[in-house]
Design a protein around this motif. Structure first.
Motif, short mmCIF file in Angstrom:
data_model
loop_
_atom_site.label_atom_id
_atom_site.label_comp_id
_atom_site.label_asym_id
_atom_site.label_seq_id
_atom_site.Cartn_x
_atom_site.Cartn_y
_atom_site.Cartn_z
N VAL A 64 0.99 -1.15 0.01
CA VAL A 64 -0.02 -0.07 0.03
C VAL A 64 1.15 1.32 0.02
N GLY A 65 0.96 1.94 -1.26
CA GLY A 65 1.73 3.31 -1.10
C GLY A 65 2.69 2.89 -2.58
N MET A 66 2.67 3.42 -3.57
CA MET A 66 3.68 3.15 -4.64
C MET A 66 4.49 4.46 -4.96
N GLY A 67 5.00 5.05 -4.08
CA GLY A 67 5.83 6.27 -4.25
C GLY A 67 7.24 5.48 -4.10
N THR B 49 -15.68 1.09 -4.28
CA THR B 49 -14.85 0.55 -3.43
C THR B 49 -14.79 -1.00 -3.78
N ALA B 50 -13.36 -1.61 -3.18
CA ALA B 50 -13.06 -3.03 -3.43
C ALA B 50 -12.47 -3.35 -2.09
N SER B 51 -12.09 -4.54 -2.15
CA SER B 51 -11.32 -5.32 -0.74
C SER B 51 -10.38 -6.08 -1.32
N GLU B 52 -9.02 -5.82 -0.86
CA GLU B 52 -7.74 -6.66 -1.47
C GLU B 52 -7.45 -7.62 -0.16
N GLU B 53 -7.36 -8.73 -0.58
CA GLU B 53 -6.93 -9.91 0.55
C GLU B 53 -5.35 -9.84 0.46
N TYR B 54 -4.49 -10.31 1.47
CA TYR B 54 -3.08 -10.29 1.25
C TYR B 54 -2.77 -11.56 2.43
N ASP B 55 -1.54 -12.16 2.04
CA ASP B 55 -0.95 -12.92 3.02
C ASP B 55 0.10 -12.18 3.73
N VAL B 56 0.68 -11.08 3.04
CA VAL B 56 1.56 -10.35 3.68
C VAL B 56 1.32 -8.79 3.29
N LEU B 57 1.46 -7.80 4.24
CA LEU B 57 0.93 -6.53 3.95
C LEU B 57 2.13 -5.73 4.11
N VAL B 58 2.59 -4.81 3.22
CA VAL B 58 3.75 -3.75 3.33
C VAL B 58 3.05 -2.35 3.31
N ILE B 59 3.16 -1.86 4.51
CA ILE B 59 2.72 -0.47 4.50
C ILE B 59 3.70 0.70 3.95
N ALA B 60 3.52 1.16 2.95
CA ALA B 60 4.48 2.27 2.57
C ALA B 60 3.89 3.54 2.16
N THR B 61 2.92 3.99 2.73
CA THR B 61 2.07 5.19 2.31
C THR B 61 2.78 6.47 2.64
N ALA C 47 6.49 -13.54 -5.39
CA ALA C 47 5.15 -13.40 -4.76
C ALA C 47 4.45 -12.95 -5.85
N ASP C 48 3.12 -12.86 -5.49
CA ASP C 48 1.99 -12.25 -6.26
C ASP C 48 1.72 -10.78 -5.72
N VAL C 49 2.41 -9.73 -6.29
CA VAL C 49 2.31 -8.55 -5.51
C VAL C 49 1.10 -7.58 -6.18
N VAL C 50 0.54 -7.01 -5.27
CA VAL C 50 -0.57 -5.92 -5.70
C VAL C 50 0.01 -4.78 -5.08
N GLY C 51 -0.11 -3.55 -5.80
CA GLY C 51 0.41 -2.15 -5.49
C GLY C 51 -0.75 -1.15 -5.39
N ILE C 52 -1.04 -0.67 -4.21
CA ILE C 52 -2.18 0.26 -4.43
C ILE C 52 -1.60 1.49 -4.48
N SER C 53 -2.09 2.56 -5.36
CA SER C 53 -1.38 3.80 -5.54
C SER C 53 -2.44 4.96 -5.74
N THR C 54 -2.27 6.03 -5.14
CA THR C 54 -3.08 7.35 -5.14
C THR C 54 -2.98 8.03 -6.39
N LYS C 55 -1.72 7.54 -7.08
CA LYS C 55 -1.35 8.28 -8.22
C LYS C 55 -1.52 7.38 -9.39
N ALA C 56 -1.95 7.89 -10.60
CA ALA C 56 -2.18 7.07 -11.89
C ALA C 56 -0.74 6.58 -12.43
N GLU C 57 0.50 7.02 -11.83
CA GLU C 57 1.46 6.80 -12.32
C GLU C 57 2.78 6.89 -11.23
N PHE C 58 3.91 6.61 -11.35
CA PHE C 58 4.76 6.95 -10.20
C PHE C 58 5.05 8.36 -10.20
#
Length: 372
Positions: A12-15, A99-111, A29-40
């Motif tokens: 969570v957080g793709m800065g 809204t959506a719900s994202e499941e995880y095995d491991v969460l990384v907080i990088a907001t 891993a199967d990685v999903v990134g949550i980003s508030t911006k449409a690009e980096f």
């Protein structure tokens, strides 16, 4: 321990730090990134962003699809709104308002943190980013007198870049101590001060500003009033770079946070009391300066997530003694990078894109970035 051979990791957080972490974990891993911006959109090099946005965009605004290391990472454009550690789900408000719900095995907080208009958590499209860049640049371009307030690297780089880009402007830098860069070695400040003066920046130590009632998160106009007794200072544009960061943790349960709202972490960067959640970057309260954002914290998280999945012991983070790196950013005659002891290593201007950005940053750090 996670039993799946390919765990699901949610970043969570793709800065700056989030992208690097996702790239490290992508092959494992199967990685999903949550980003508030449409690009980096990087939070680095504020001065270059303001003075020469076209040069800044070349290296610090990059489409996610251009990172080779993110080819297998699914990017979700949205804002995390809540976390349920028990069910291992993050609720996300998407860019279209659903809204959506994202499941995880491991969460990384990088907001990360909110810090002025250049690091803020609101949802933005590519057009919104372009508009914000253009407005800030135009505001500075039209000003005859610019006042920069702050004693850290963001303030120093802003003053230097504005003065170099527009040598006819009056540029004044105010900071509260006897010297700037208090977290850097004294030798660093001595060299930076000489360069600022050579660019025509007027240095004003011993000035602590009265904060405006409407906040410091945008470019404003004078006058600036001083707690330290000096007469008010007029300015066409005032840039506040005073380090009043606010953690982007409103979506997290209170028991995961310290009294300032940053994420409580162990030396392994695992969140305290949550062995399947990690935090890295400016959001992680690993030390007073939250240095995992700038000292290979993403590499440690990458290793420790894999170790957690495999049931192995985790490594620990080592806090650096002093800040290091570039302070003024790439100026037209080159880039100086300072070691922790304050010694500077200069890269000539021709080498910044041809060697440093191309090979060290894009290929070495990011693992390959496709041409735009």
């Amino acid at each position: 321990m996670v039993t799946n051979t390919r765990p699901r990791v949610l970043v969570v957080g793709m800065g700056d730090t989030g992208v690097l972490t996702a790239i490290r974990l992508g092959p494992h891993a199967d990685v999903v990134g949550i980003s508030t911006k449409a690009e980096f959109v990087s939070g680095q090099e504020l001065g270059l962003r303001l003075a020469r946005p076209e040069a800044w965009m070349r290296d610090y605004r990059v489409g996610f699809d251009r990172f080779r290391g993110l080819d297998d990472v699914r990017i979700v454009h949205g804002t995390a709104s809540s976390l349920d550690p028990e069910s291992r789900r993050v609720r996300v408000t998407l860019a279209d308002g659903t809204t959506a719900s994202e499941e995880y095995d491991v969460l990384v907080i990088a907001t990360g943190v909110t810090n002025g208009f250049w690091r803020e958590p609101s949802l933005q499209t590519s057009e919104g980013v372009s508009d914000a860049l253009a407005r800030a640049h135009a505001r500075l371009s039209d000003a005859a007198k610019v006042v920069v307030i702050g004693g850290g690297a963001a303030a120093m780089s802003s003053a230097a870049q504005v003065a170099e880009c527009w040598p006819d402007k009056q540029v004044h830098l105010y900071f509260p101590g006897e010297r700037g860069l208090p977290q850097h070695a004294p030798r660093t400040w001595n060299r930076v001060a000489r360069r600022l003066t050579g660019l025509g920046v007027a240095l004003h130590p011993g000035h602590r500003a009265v904060l405006p009632a409407d906040g410091t998160n945008d470019l404003s106009a004078g006058p600036v009033r001083w707690q330290t007794g000096q007469p008010p200072t007029e300015a066409d544009v005032v840039l506040w770079a005073i380090g009043q960061v606010q953690p982007n943790t409103g979506w997290l349960p209170d028991h995961l946070l310290d009294d300032r709202g940053f994420v409580l972490v162990e030396p392994t960067l695992a969140v305290s009391g949550q062995d399947h959640i990690f935090a890295v970057g400016d959001i992680a309260a690993v030390d007073a300066l939250r240095t995992s954002a700038r000292n290979q914290g993403h590499k440690l998280v990458g290793r420790n997530v894999r170790a957690h999945v495999a049931g192995r012991s985790l490594g620990t983070y080592r806090t650096p003694g002093r800040r290091w790196g570039s302070v003024l950013g790439p100026l037209r005659d080159g880039l100086v990078v300072f070691a922790p002891n304050g010694r500077g290593f200069r890269f000539p201007a021709w080498s910044i894109d041809a060697l440093l950005q191309r090979f060290v940053v894009r290929r070495g750090i990011y693992g390959g970035v496709r041409r735009d």
